[in-house]
Scaffold this motif. Structure first.
Motif, mmCIF file in Angstrom:
data_model
loop_
_atom_site.group_PDB
_atom_site.id
_atom_site.type_symbol
_atom_site.label_atom_id
_atom_site.label_comp_id
_atom_site.label_asym_id
_atom_site.label_seq_id
_atom_site.Cartn_x
_atom_site.Cartn_y
_atom_site.Cartn_z
ATOM 1 N N GLU A 33 1.003 -1.230 0.003
ATOM 2 C CA GLU A 33 -0.279 -0.051 -0.182
ATOM 3 C C GLU A 33 1.227 0.918 0.537
ATOM 4 O OE1 GLU A 33 -2.706 -0.392 3.235
ATOM 5 O OE2 GLU A 33 -3.645 -1.197 2.332
ATOM 6 N N LEU A 34 2.269 1.599 0.746
ATOM 7 C CA LEU A 34 2.390 2.426 1.022
ATOM 8 C C LEU A 34 3.633 2.871 -0.559
ATOM 9 C CD1 LEU A 34 3.962 2.626 4.841
ATOM 10 C CD2 LEU A 34 2.107 3.633 3.731
ATOM 11 N N LEU A 35 3.556 1.953 -0.900
ATOM 12 C CA LEU A 35 4.932 1.310 -1.829
ATOM 13 C C LEU A 35 3.925 1.677 -3.482
ATOM 14 C CD1 LEU A 35 7.551 -1.625 -1.562
ATOM 15 C CD2 LEU A 35 8.045 1.443 -1.320
ATOM 16 N N TYR A 36 3.491 1.524 -3.160
ATOM 17 C CA TYR A 36 2.574 0.913 -5.381
ATOM 18 C C TYR A 36 1.385 2.229 -4.501
ATOM 19 C CZ TYR A 36 6.059 -2.034 -5.543
ATOM 20 O OH TYR A 36 7.070 -2.810 -6.063
ATOM 21 N N LEU A 37 0.128 2.232 -3.727
ATOM 22 C CA LEU A 37 -0.527 3.012 -3.716
ATOM 23 C C LEU A 37 -0.823 4.687 -3.322
ATOM 24 C CD1 LEU A 37 -3.538 0.785 -2.660
ATOM 25 C CD2 LEU A 37 -2.654 1.476 -4.774
ATOM 26 N N GLN A 38 0.537 4.611 -2.277
ATOM 27 C CA GLN A 38 0.877 5.810 -1.757
ATOM 28 C C GLN A 38 1.949 6.769 -2.521
ATOM 29 O OE1 GLN A 38 -0.810 7.444 1.138
ATOM 30 N NE2 GLN A 38 -2.633 5.317 1.361
ATOM 31 N N GLY A 39 2.833 5.715 -3.297
ATOM 32 C CA GLY A 39 3.496 6.637 -3.709
ATOM 33 C C GLY A 39 5.339 6.764 -3.471
ATOM 34 N N TYR A 40 5.000 6.532 -1.469
ATOM 35 C CA TYR A 40 6.628 6.230 -0.453
ATOM 36 C C TYR A 40 7.628 5.378 -1.310
ATOM 37 C CZ TYR A 40 3.707 8.098 3.276
ATOM 38 O OH TYR A 40 2.968 7.840 4.544
ATOM 39 N N THR A 41 8.645 5.871 -0.846
ATOM 40 C CA THR A 41 9.826 5.321 -1.989
ATOM 41 C C THR A 41 9.973 4.406 -0.787
ATOM 42 O OG1 THR A 41 11.309 6.519 -0.566
ATOM 43 C CG2 THR A 41 11.837 7.114 -2.747
#
Length: 65
Positions: A33-41
């Motif tokens: 969720e953080l990497l791919y939906l929220q765009g986090y590194t």
């Protein structure tokens, strides 16, 4: 029946992604969720989850299997 507007940025293909994420282990789901939906590194994800970057990498690979 009432219909509500979709959230900003929502696309129909997100429905399938959300269903897939529900089937993952909690730590895998959080990383994806953080990497791919929220765009986090990866470093941002590691900081948010308070785990090493290597753990984020391991969990993201595990989630894709």
């Amino acid at each position: 029946m009432a219909f509500f507007p979709a959230p900003a940025g929502f696309r129909p293909e997100h429905i399938g992604v959300v269903d897939l994420l529900r089937g993952l282990r909690p730590e895998y789901r959080q990383v994806m969720e953080l990497l791919y939906l929220q765009g986090y590194t990866q470093p941002e994800t590691a900081e948010a989850l308070q785990v090493p970057v290597g753990t984020v990498k391991t969990w993201s690979v595990g989630a894709r299997r």
